[in-house]
Structure formats: structure tokens, C-alpha cells
Motif scaffolding. Structure first.
Motif, PDB file in Angstrom:
ATOM      1  N   SER A  31      -6.736 -23.793 -23.328  1.00  0.00           N
ATOM      2  CA  SER A  31      -6.577 -25.246 -23.418  1.00  0.00           C
ATOM      3  C   SER A  31      -6.753 -25.733 -24.852  1.00  0.00           C
ATOM      4  O   SER A  31      -6.464 -26.878 -25.164  1.00  0.00           O
ATOM      5  N   ALA A  32      -7.227 -24.855 -25.755  1.00  0.00           N
ATOM      6  CA  ALA A  32      -7.369 -25.237 -27.168  1.00  0.00           C
ATOM      7  C   ALA A  32      -6.008 -25.414 -27.837  1.00  0.00           C
ATOM      8  O   ALA A  32      -5.891 -26.153 -28.793  1.00  0.00           O
ATOM      9  N   TRP A  33      -4.970 -24.737 -27.311  1.00  0.00           N
ATOM     10  CA  TRP A  33      -3.655 -24.873 -27.940  1.00  0.00           C
ATOM     11  C   TRP A  33      -2.525 -25.088 -26.943  1.00  0.00           C
ATOM     12  O   TRP A  33      -1.371 -25.210 -27.321  1.00  0.00           O
ATOM     13  N   TRP A  34      -2.828 -25.174 -25.659  1.00  0.00           N
ATOM     14  CA  TRP A  34      -1.815 -25.411 -24.632  1.00  0.00           C
ATOM     15  C   TRP A  34      -2.082 -26.764 -23.993  1.00  0.00           C
ATOM     16  O   TRP A  34      -3.162 -27.005 -23.474  1.00  0.00           O
ATOM     17  N   HIS A  35      -1.105 -27.652 -24.007  1.00  0.00           N
ATOM     18  CA  HIS A  35      -1.271 -29.014 -23.490  1.00  0.00           C
ATOM     19  C   HIS A  35      -0.130 -29.332 -22.525  1.00  0.00           C
ATOM     20  O   HIS A  35       1.023 -29.006 -22.787  1.00  0.00           O
ATOM     21  N   TRP A  36      -0.467 -29.992 -21.431  1.00  0.00           N
ATOM     22  CA  TRP A  36       0.521 -30.396 -20.437  1.00  0.00           C
ATOM     23  C   TRP A  36       0.808 -31.889 -20.574  1.00  0.00           C
ATOM     24  O   TRP A  36      -0.108 -32.698 -20.545  1.00  0.00           O
ATOM     25  N   ALA A  37       2.081 -32.247 -20.694  1.00  0.00           N
ATOM     26  CA  ALA A  37       2.484 -33.644 -20.704  1.00  0.00           C
ATOM     27  C   ALA A  37       2.994 -33.982 -19.308  1.00  0.00           C
ATOM     28  O   ALA A  37       4.019 -33.460 -18.869  1.00  0.00           O
ATOM     29  N   VAL A  38       2.249 -34.806 -18.610  1.00  0.00           N
ATOM     30  CA  VAL A  38       2.635 -35.236 -17.268  1.00  0.00           C
ATOM     31  C   VAL A  38       2.704 -36.753 -17.266  1.00  0.00           C
ATOM     32  O   VAL A  38       2.161 -37.419 -18.144  1.00  0.00           O
ATOM     33  N   GLY A  39       3.379 -37.298 -16.283  1.00  0.00           N
ATOM     34  CA  GLY A  39       3.482 -38.745 -16.198  1.00  0.00           C
ATOM     35  C   GLY A  39       4.447 -39.134 -15.098  1.00  0.00           C
ATOM     36  O   GLY A  39       4.854 -38.312 -14.277  1.00  0.00           O
ATOM     37  N   SER A  40       4.826 -40.381 -15.128  1.00  0.00           N
ATOM     38  CA  SER A  40       5.782 -40.887 -14.138  1.00  0.00           C
ATOM     39  C   SER A  40       7.193 -40.407 -14.510  1.00  0.00           C
ATOM     40  O   SER A  40       7.446 -39.957 -15.631  1.00  0.00           O
ATOM     41  N   THR A  41       8.101 -40.531 -13.558  1.00  0.00           N
ATOM     42  CA  THR A  41       9.492 -40.165 -13.818  1.00  0.00           C
ATOM     43  C   THR A  41      10.041 -40.969 -14.995  1.00  0.00           C
ATOM     44  O   THR A  41      10.730 -40.419 -15.856  1.00  0.00           O
ATOM     45  N   ALA A  42       9.725 -42.259 -15.055  1.00  0.00           N
ATOM     46  CA  ALA A  42      10.217 -43.100 -16.155  1.00  0.00           C
ATOM     47  C   ALA A  42       9.692 -42.607 -17.502  1.00  0.00           C
ATOM     48  O   ALA A  42      10.441 -42.538 -18.481  1.00  0.00           O
ATOM     49  N   GLN A  43       8.404 -42.272 -17.568  1.00  0.00           N
ATOM     50  CA  GLN A  43       7.832 -41.786 -18.828  1.00  0.00           C
ATOM     51  C   GLN A  43       8.446 -40.453 -19.235  1.00  0.00           C
ATOM     52  O   GLN A  43       8.819 -40.257 -20.389  1.00  0.00           O
ATOM     53  N   LEU A  44       8.521 -39.527 -18.286  1.00  0.00           N
ATOM     54  CA  LEU A  44       9.014 -38.193 -18.607  1.00  0.00           C
ATOM     55  C   LEU A  44      10.513 -38.181 -18.894  1.00  0.00           C
ATOM     56  O   LEU A  44      10.979 -37.438 -19.760  1.00  0.00           O
ATOM     57  N   SER A  45      11.281 -39.008 -18.203  1.00  0.00           N
ATOM     58  CA  SER A  45      12.732 -38.987 -18.407  1.00  0.00           C
ATOM     59  C   SER A  45      13.112 -39.385 -19.826  1.00  0.00           C
ATOM     60  O   SER A  45      14.134 -38.926 -20.347  1.00  0.00           O
ATOM     61  N   ALA A  46      12.302 -40.185 -20.483  1.00  0.00           N
ATOM     62  CA  ALA A  46      12.572 -40.524 -21.888  1.00  0.00           C
ATOM     63  C   ALA A  46      12.479 -39.268 -22.763  1.00  0.00           C
ATOM     64  O   ALA A  46      13.290 -39.069 -23.674  1.00  0.00           O
ATOM     65  N   VAL A  47      11.521 -38.410 -22.477  1.00  0.00           N
ATOM     66  CA  VAL A  47      11.375 -37.159 -23.218  1.00  0.00           C
ATOM     67  C   VAL A  47      12.521 -36.217 -22.870  1.00  0.00           C
ATOM     68  O   VAL A  47      13.114 -35.586 -23.753  1.00  0.00           O
ATOM     69  N   TRP A  48      12.852 -36.122 -21.589  1.00  0.00           N
ATOM     70  CA  TRP A  48      13.961 -35.254 -21.178  1.00  0.00           C
ATOM     71  C   TRP A  48      15.241 -35.641 -21.909  1.00  0.00           C
ATOM     72  O   TRP A  48      15.944 -34.775 -22.428  1.00  0.00           O
ATOM     73  N   ARG A  49      15.537 -36.944 -21.965  1.00  0.00           N
ATOM     74  CA  ARG A  49      16.746 -37.410 -22.654  1.00  0.00           C
ATOM     75  C   ARG A  49      16.707 -37.059 -24.129  1.00  0.00           C
ATOM     76  O   ARG A  49      17.703 -36.609 -24.700  1.00  0.00           O
ATOM     77  N   ALA A  50      15.562 -37.271 -24.765  1.00  0.00           N
ATOM     78  CA  ALA A  50      15.444 -37.025 -26.204  1.00  0.00           C
ATOM     79  C   ALA A  50      15.702 -35.563 -26.563  1.00  0.00           C
ATOM     80  O   ALA A  50      16.184 -35.269 -27.657  1.00  0.00           O
TER      81      ALA A  50
END
Length: 107
Positions: A31-50
Motif C-alpha cells: 500500500s506504500a506504492w499501490w493506490h486504488w482509485a474508486v468512485g462513482s460511475t460519473a467520477q470514474l468515466s471522466a478518467v476513462w475518457r481521458a
């Protein structure tokens, strides 16, 4: 100096913090160097598009309970000082990533 890994969820329906902690233990992730980005579909879909990640969700009802079947692209990006230095599309190997890391680290 150690690389940071950020895994962006493609399954907001199933990626709960508790299940990701269990994955950390099972896969021996640091966990010192591995991080999970979780969130709502709206939040995550912005990252997916980018990052050009296609995510498709099929909803099926089994005895009235929704079941989400998620399919998605599998990409890994090497980002150095804000710039995308490499894109890895599945299947790729740790050796592929190591080779690029060595090349980036070389003067």
C-alpha cells in the motif's frame, strides 16, 4: 523515487474498499506504492475518457437482483512528471514494463 501505481476501477458496482483491501492481502501488494482509485460511475468515466478506456456494462436481473457484467479495455500507462511516456495494452509482461522503466531512468 519508487514508482507509484494507481489502479483506476472500471467496476464501480463491485470495487468496494473492503474487497480491494482483500486483493491487497491476497496479491501481496504494498500500500506504500499501490493506490486504488474508486468512485462513482460519473467520477470514474471522466478518467476513462481521458485515457481512452472503453467500459461497457450489461445489467442482468437474477431473481430481481441486478448483476453487473463489466467488460473493459486493459491498459497501463507510464506517466512521468505529468507526461505519458508509455502505454501498455494487455497482454503485456513485467519485463515489458521494466524495460521501459530502465529506458526512462537512463540519462
Amino acid at each position: 523515487r519508487r514508482p507509484q501505481i494507481i489502479a483506476v476501477s472500471v467496476d464501480p458496482y463491485g470495487d468496494a474498499r473492503a474487497s480491494l483491501r482483500a486483493d491487497d492481502r491476497e496479491w501481496h501488494l504494498s500500500s506504500a506504492w499501490w493506490h486504488w482509485a474508486v468512485g462513482s460511475t460519473a467520477q470514474l468515466s471522466a478518467v476513462w475518457r481521458a485515457y481512452g478506456v472503453q467500459v461497457q456494462v450489461a445489467v442482468q436481473r437474477i431473481q430481481g437482483t441486478p448483476v453487473y457484467n463489466v467488460t473493459h479495455d486493459e491498459f497501463a500507462y507510464l506517466i512521468d512528471r505529468g507526461s505519458v511516456r508509455a502505454l501498455f495494452a494487455w497482454p503485456y509482461t513485467p519485463a515489458d514494463v521494466e524495460a521501459v522503466l530502465r529506458a526512462v531512468a537512463s540519462p
